[in-house]
Design a protein around this motif. Structure first.
Motif, PDB file in Angstrom:
ATOM      1  N   ARG A 162       0.752  -1.106   0.037  1.00  0.00           N
ATOM      2  CA  ARG A 162      -0.026  -0.340   0.135  1.00  0.00           C
ATOM      3  C   ARG A 162       0.591   1.513  -0.093  1.00  0.00           C
ATOM      4  NH1 ARG A 162      -5.312  -0.167   1.200  1.00  0.00           N
ATOM      5  NH2 ARG A 162      -6.106  -2.094   2.343  1.00  0.00           N
ATOM      6  N   LEU A 163       1.364   1.332   0.333  1.00  0.00           N
ATOM      7  CA  LEU A 163       2.810   2.152   1.015  1.00  0.00           C
ATOM      8  C   LEU A 163       3.329   2.479  -0.437  1.00  0.00           C
ATOM      9  CD1 LEU A 163       4.878   4.037   2.558  1.00  0.00           C
ATOM     10  CD2 LEU A 163       6.568   2.676   2.703  1.00  0.00           C
ATOM     11  N   ARG A 223       4.042   5.201   8.746  1.00  0.00           N
ATOM     12  CA  ARG A 223       2.531   5.093   8.260  1.00  0.00           C
ATOM     13  C   ARG A 223       1.931   5.951   8.291  1.00  0.00           C
ATOM     14  NH1 ARG A 223      -2.435   0.860   7.143  1.00  0.00           N
ATOM     15  NH2 ARG A 223      -2.723   1.221   9.669  1.00  0.00           N
ATOM     16  N   LEU A 268      -3.347   4.519   1.856  1.00  0.00           N
ATOM     17  CA  LEU A 268      -2.446   4.235   2.737  1.00  0.00           C
ATOM     18  C   LEU A 268      -3.203   4.032   3.960  1.00  0.00           C
ATOM     19  CD1 LEU A 268       0.353   3.658   3.637  1.00  0.00           C
ATOM     20  CD2 LEU A 268       1.041   5.716   3.423  1.00  0.00           C
TER      21      LEU A 268
END
Length: 407
Positions: free
Chosen positions: A217-218, A279, A384
């Motif tokens: 996702r990052l 994150r 994210l």
């Protein structure tokens, strides 16, 4: 940052990074001006940067190289190789030799594709894990300053003494950077090979990112952001000349505001990571990029300056958060390939966005483009921010486990 820089190893690491980036940023603009001078062609000058960017095509193989050798001597060798490659520019005399500039800049970019993953893979051996956020923040703060001043220095030396002097100075800078890296005292484990095929080893970093849900996702969020972040290269001129109705020289004021934001962002990043995690830092940064895009649509100088200040803070936060997360959650023997895969995944969209932005600015109102930037980065933040809690740092790679079973 002050406490971090008390560590001799970190000082040598920063010195090497600063000098190598000083060489990079000073050379780019000087070479573009040189090609423009030799050919009289602006497109020919623009090809200098595309030739350099083309070197990123070897990133997958570069990552494997970083994982097959100890990072400190490999990084020093990369700097020394860059010095040797740069000196080949002394062979360029007239417009018939411009092709040689493109070849050399491609080779220079290819060496840079080794340098980046090696630097990021080496840093966890230089500082304790709990200081990685502060260390990456320091690195990005320094690079932010260099992005503003190094091109001016390179262009100034070119005008004053000519391209050959720029080339020689750049080569010397890389040699000193190599010496700084060799003065770092770290304990690096002996690299191991898995016995897999070349293709399987080369794609190990990509497979790791694919299988680690939050890291995947990052990477997706960062790639989405890079698809539009390059628009700012063209938008900034329109903001100044159309929105504010000022001379293009006002760009220097905006660049100064962005540089101040970059320094502040680098200094604050470690503290934000300790509170919100890597994150969380990236999600906040993406939201700030969206906010800065909206601020730049307002035709009032203080508001636009504030927007550039916010952008200056946010842009390095994205890099710091992503880099720190990858360093903490990637097995040591895979870091080179993982960072190579990550850099490839964000460099290609960024280069494409610069080209697309330069084309779109002639057809679209810059405020429409800023709206697109805002929408895309908020989508990236959503992608994210909706994932599961971050995985703990990994100790051993799947490839290493498979190799152990095989043995």
């Amino acid at each position: 940052m002050a406490q971090l820089l008390k560590r001799p190893q970190m000082r040598f690491y920063i010195l090497g990074d600063v000098l190598s980036n000083l060489g990079d940023y000073a050379l780019f603009l000087a070479m573009a001006i040189w090609v423009k001078t030799l050919t009289g062609s602006t497109p020919a000058a623009g090809l200098v940067m595309f030739a350099f960017a083309g070197g990123s095509l070897v990133l997958p193989l570069s990552g494997l190289l970083v994982d097959r050798f100890r990072r400190r001597p490999l990084l020093a060798a990369s700097y020394l190789s860059s010095a040797a490659v740069v000196l080949l520019l002394l062979l360029v005399d007239d417009r018939d030799d411009v092709w040689l500039v493109y070849v050399i800049m491609f080779l220079y970019g290819a060496l840079g594709s080794v340098t980046g993953p090696a630097q990021n893979a080496l840093l966890p051996a230089v500082v304790p894990e709990d200081q990685l956020g502060d260390a990456n923040g320091t690195v990005q703060a320094m690079r932010g300053l260099l992005r503003v001043f190094a091109p001016i220095i390179g262009a100034g030396v070119f005008v004053w003494q000519g391209a050959q002097v720029v080339v020689v100075i750049d080569a010397v800078v890389f040699v000193v950077a190599a010496v700084a890296v060799l003065l770092i005292r770290v304990s690096e484990p002996r690299p191991t090979r898995t016995g897999q095929s070349l293709i399987a080893e080369t794609t190990g970093g990509l497979r790791f990112l694919r299988d680690a849900a939050n890291l995947r996702r990052l990477v997706i969020a960062c790639a989405l952001t890079m698809l539009v972040i390059g628009f700012f290269e063209s938008i900034a001129i329109a903001v100044v000349t159309e929105g504010l109705a000022r001379q293009a020289t006002f760009l220097a004021v905006l660049a100064g505001a962005q540089a101040v934001g970059t320094i502040a962002g680098g200094a604050l990043a470690g503290g934000v990571i300790r509170r919100a995690g890597e994150r969380g830092l990236v999600v906040v940064a993406l939201a700030m990029v969206g906010a800065s895009s909206l601020l730049l649509t307002v035709p009032i100088a203080p508001v636009v300056i504030a927007g550039m200040l916010v952008l200056g803070v946010a842009a390095p936060w994205i890099v710091i958060g992503a880099t720190t997360s990858l360093q903490r959650r990637t097995p040591e023997d895979l870091r080179g390939r993982v960072f190579a895969a990550f850099e490839f995944g964000v460099t290609v969209p960024q280069v494409a966005s610069i080209a697309v932005g330069a084309s779109l600015i002639a057809a679209l109102d810059y405020r429409v483009m800023l709206g697109v930037v805002c929408a895309v980065v908020l989508l990236a933040a959503l992608v994210l921010g909706t994932g599961r809690p971050d995985e703990p740092p990994a100790a051993e790679s799947p490839d290493a486990e498979q190799d152990a079973v095989t043995r």
